[in-house]
Design a protein around this motif. Sequence first.
Motif, PDB file in Angstrom:
ATOM      1  N   ARG A  71     -32.893  40.419  44.466  1.00 41.05           N
ATOM      2  CA  ARG A  71     -32.957  40.096  43.039  1.00 41.05           C
ATOM      3  C   ARG A  71     -31.529  39.939  42.549  1.00 41.05           C
ATOM      4  O   ARG A  71     -30.740  40.886  42.598  1.00 41.05           O
ATOM      5  N   THR A  77     -33.010  36.197  39.217  1.00 43.10           N
ATOM      6  CA  THR A  77     -33.616  35.162  40.057  1.00 43.10           C
ATOM      7  C   THR A  77     -33.687  35.648  41.509  1.00 43.10           C
ATOM      8  O   THR A  77     -32.822  36.400  41.951  1.00 43.10           O
ATOM      9  N   CYS A  88     -27.698  32.727  44.942  1.00 44.60           N
ATOM     10  CA  CYS A  88     -28.656  32.591  43.851  1.00 44.60           C
ATOM     11  C   CYS A  88     -28.799  31.115  43.481  1.00 44.60           C
ATOM     12  O   CYS A  88     -27.808  30.454  43.170  1.00 44.60           O
ATOM     13  N   ALA A  90     -30.053  29.928  40.831  1.00 49.34           N
ATOM     14  CA  ALA A  90     -29.973  29.672  39.386  1.00 49.34           C
ATOM     15  C   ALA A  90     -28.564  29.276  38.947  1.00 49.34           C
ATOM     16  O   ALA A  90     -28.348  28.208  38.376  1.00 49.34           O
TER      17      ALA A  90
END
Length: 130
Positions: A71, A77, A88, A90
Amino acid sequence: MTGLVQGCISGKLLAGKIAGDNLLVPVSDFETKNGKDVYFKKYIVVQNDILQYPVCIYRFNEMEYTALWMRCTHQGTELQVFGDRLQCPAHGSEFNSNGKVRSGPADKDLRTFPVVVSSNELFIDLRKQS
Ligand code: FES
């Protein structure tokens, strides 16, 4: 890009068993065979219905593992694994195989869980943070 995404998890997503507060993973989940030779995967990704996010487990040697909550610490995300880093999708934060932030915008390390190796099984304590 698509190739990278498929390559990151293919064949490595495993169902972990939950026993009490532990996630149980057989050491053999890291093994991969080529004829008579046995090799060990660098990491596996374990998912279970009761886990909100998958856990990425890196194997450094027989007794040394890290278990990382996938996470992102920026805005939550789910991360993707690329070799010895997690990224990540995002906003591009990156973490290393110990869960340390390598690049932002995330500024906190990943949540990690203690891993105990016993009788060819990994016990990952989901209550604690290592
Ligand atoms: S949510 Fe991961 S970098 Fe923003």
